[in-house]
Scaffold this active site. Structure first.
Site, PDB file in Angstrom:
ATOM      1  N   HIS A   1      32.890  41.502  53.611  1.00 50.54           N
ATOM      2  CA  HIS A   1      32.846  42.340  54.816  1.00 50.54           C
ATOM      3  C   HIS A   1      31.392  42.434  55.254  1.00 50.54           C
ATOM      4  O   HIS A   1      30.542  42.877  54.453  1.00 50.54           O
ATOM      5  CB  HIS A   1      33.393  43.734  54.515  1.00 50.54           C
ATOM      6  CG  HIS A   1      34.811  43.730  54.017  1.00 50.54           C
ATOM      7  ND1 HIS A   1      35.888  44.018  54.819  1.00 50.54           N
ATOM      8  CD2 HIS A   1      35.333  43.452  52.793  1.00 50.54           C
ATOM      9  CE1 HIS A   1      37.009  43.925  54.111  1.00 50.54           C
ATOM     10  NE2 HIS A   1      36.700  43.580  52.875  1.00 50.54           N
TER      11      HIS A   1
ATOM     12  N   HIS B   1      35.943  36.201  51.320  1.00 50.46           N
ATOM     13  CA  HIS B   1      36.276  37.626  51.332  1.00 50.46           C
ATOM     14  C   HIS B   1      34.985  38.420  51.180  1.00 50.46           C
ATOM     15  O   HIS B   1      34.596  38.804  50.078  1.00 50.46           O
ATOM     16  CB  HIS B   1      37.280  37.937  50.210  1.00 50.46           C
ATOM     17  CG  HIS B   1      37.770  39.352  50.202  1.00 50.46           C
ATOM     18  ND1 HIS B   1      38.916  39.743  49.545  1.00 50.46           N
ATOM     19  CD2 HIS B   1      37.273  40.476  50.768  1.00 50.46           C
ATOM     20  CE1 HIS B   1      39.103  41.045  49.710  1.00 50.46           C
ATOM     21  NE2 HIS B   1      38.105  41.523  50.435  1.00 50.46           N
TER      22      HIS B   1
ATOM     23  N   GLU C   1      45.669  45.361  46.182  1.00 49.23           N
ATOM     24  CA  GLU C   1      44.368  45.727  45.590  1.00 49.23           C
ATOM     25  C   GLU C   1      44.617  46.990  44.751  1.00 49.23           C
ATOM     26  O   GLU C   1      44.486  46.973  43.529  1.00 49.23           O
ATOM     27  CB  GLU C   1      43.341  45.991  46.694  1.00 49.23           C
ATOM     28  CG  GLU C   1      41.974  46.444  46.191  1.00 49.23           C
ATOM     29  CD  GLU C   1      40.999  46.800  47.324  1.00 49.23           C
ATOM     30  OE1 GLU C   1      41.453  46.980  48.483  1.00 49.23           O
ATOM     31  OE2 GLU C   1      39.793  46.911  47.045  1.00 49.23           O
TER      32      GLU C   1
ATOM     33  N   ASP D   1      33.412  40.699  48.382  1.00 50.76           N
ATOM     34  CA  ASP D   1      33.941  41.896  49.052  1.00 50.76           C
ATOM     35  C   ASP D   1      32.838  42.682  49.776  1.00 50.76           C
ATOM     36  O   ASP D   1      32.600  42.459  50.961  1.00 50.76           O
ATOM     37  CB  ASP D   1      34.707  42.769  48.035  1.00 50.76           C
ATOM     38  CG  ASP D   1      35.805  43.605  48.680  1.00 50.76           C
ATOM     39  OD1 ASP D   1      36.047  43.460  49.889  1.00 50.76           O
ATOM     40  OD2 ASP D   1      36.431  44.412  47.963  1.00 50.76           O
TER      41      ASP D   1
HETATM   42  N1  ADE Z   1      36.956  47.334  53.511  1.00 50.75           N
HETATM   43  C1  ADE Z   1      35.835  46.941  52.894  1.00 50.75           C
HETATM   44  N2  ADE Z   1      36.082  46.696  51.603  1.00 50.75           N
HETATM   45  C2  ADE Z   1      37.397  46.922  51.401  1.00 50.75           C
HETATM   46  C3  ADE Z   1      38.268  46.830  50.279  1.00 50.75           C
HETATM   47  N3  ADE Z   1      37.838  46.459  49.075  1.00 50.75           N
HETATM   48  N4  ADE Z   1      39.566  47.158  50.453  1.00 50.75           N
HETATM   49  C4  ADE Z   1      40.014  47.544  51.645  1.00 50.75           C
HETATM   50  N5  ADE Z   1      39.248  47.639  52.729  1.00 50.75           N
HETATM   51  C5  ADE Z   1      37.947  47.328  52.612  1.00 50.75           C
HETATM   52 ZN    ZN Z   2      37.866  43.446  51.132  1.00 54.28          ZN
END
Ligand code: ADE
Ligand code: ZN
Length: 319
Positions: free
Chosen positions: A11, A9, A192, A270
């Site tokens: 990005h 996870h 989340e 993340d």
């Molecule tokens: N895009 C990048 N980080 C994110 C996150 N924590 N939650 C949702 N979309 C994202």
């Molecule tokens: Zn994310």
């Protein structure tokens, strides 16, 4: 702390360090509303997910060429390798990068070239997952999904990210049906900031193979039971949760509770350039707060490999 794990996870755009943002803006002649790296860094104070996303989307506009994507991918893989990561399943947001001069094929070719460099340099294996924006219409995601499949673009799976509350997974049922029918892996951010109900929808309607975050599952004991019974992977991102105020303090982070309940949790970063660090920093923060035992750490590491989309033989080689 450096633990051999799989990063499931992260990005790609969230690995853009402030220095890279300023350098890319200069190279690509893009005007940013910050005069210096310090001024940019001063923006990194978030009150919730949306306050982060606004800055995150503005900054990623500095990416303009396939070579930009290749270089940031390699820079991230170097950092991941240094922090103990042995396998990466990388997210990117296609909707952020198309519509201008660059087409999707070039974006993906750039990232793929970077991933190939990482394999050659550090034996770091990888998969690539295209995430759709849940704040954008599902029809747009469907159009893009068809292009990804028809042009046989080189992706391994799809995900769902961006603003959560008000954009339930059910909106994307058809897109996910299409992706699964074409043999793609499917994951989604859920729980989340959004309610446990969104996790139920991700499971029942999107039929995901992993839930990204999933921390709000603890609000619903029946859901927890289901996630435990199915050993559904949850990719938990501790530093992200604190910086985006999904959880108030590390002392209140639910990870120890999730482990104790037998949920299949693993630790991830993340958007490490925004949230205070990579995989090693996440483990440092967890260890400082919870002093996990070697058994707990081994479970987290094992879960990360088992939750990956590697074939069984490759998993066994890494576990
Ligand atoms: N895009 C990048 N980080 C994110 C996150 N924590 N939650 C949702 N979309 C994202
Ligand atoms: Zn994310």
């Amino acid at each position: 702390m450096k633990l051999p794990v799989a990063e499931l996870h992260v990005h790609l755009e969230g690995t853009l360090e402030p220095e890279m943002i300023m350098a890319l803006a200069k190279k690509n002649s893009i005007e940013l509303p910050y005069a210096s790296i310090e001024e940019l860094r001063a923006q990194y104070q978030f009150t919730n997910l949306q306050s982060f996303l606004d800055l995150f989307y503005a900054n990623m506009a500095v990416l303009r060429t396939a070579q930009d994507f290749r270089e940031i991918t390699v820079a991230y893989l170097q950092r991941a390798h240094d922090s103990g990561v042995r396998h990466v399943e990388l997210f990117f947001d296609p909707q952020a990068h198309i519509g201008g001069a660059l087409d999707l094929r070039e974006v993906i070719a750039g990232i793929r070239a970077g991933l190939a460099d990482g394999l050659e340099r550090w034996e770091l294996s990888s998969k690539l997952i295209a995430c759709f924006w849940r704040h954008a219409p599902a029809s747009e995601a469907m159009e893009l999904m068809k292009v990804l499949v028809e042009q046989k673009h080189d992706i391994d799976g799809i995900g769902l990210d961006s603003s959560e509350v008000g954009f339930p997974p059910e909106l994307f049922t058809e897109v996910f049906d299409y992706a699964r029918a074409h043999g793609l892996h499917v994951v989604a951010h859920a729980g989340e900031e959004g309610p446990a109900e969104y996790i139920w929808q991700a499971l029942d309607l999107l039929k995901v193979q992993r839930v990204d975050h999933g921390i709000r599952s603890l609000d619903d004991p029946q859901l927890v039971q289901r996630l435990v019974d199915e050993q559904m992977p949850l990719t938990v991102c501790p530093l992200s949760n604190i910086r985006l105020r999904a959880v108030d303090t590390m002392a209140e982070h639910p990870l120890p509770q999730m482990l104790a309940k037998g949920l299949k949790v693993s630790v991830h970063s993340d958007d490490p350039a925004y949230f205070g660090g990579y995989m090693d920093a996440n483990f440092d923060a967890l260890m400082e707060q919870f002093s996990f035992s070697s058994e707990q750490l081994a479970t987290l590491a094992k879960n990360s490999f088992e939750s990956s989309f590697l074939d069984e033989q490759s998993k066994q080689a890494l576990v």
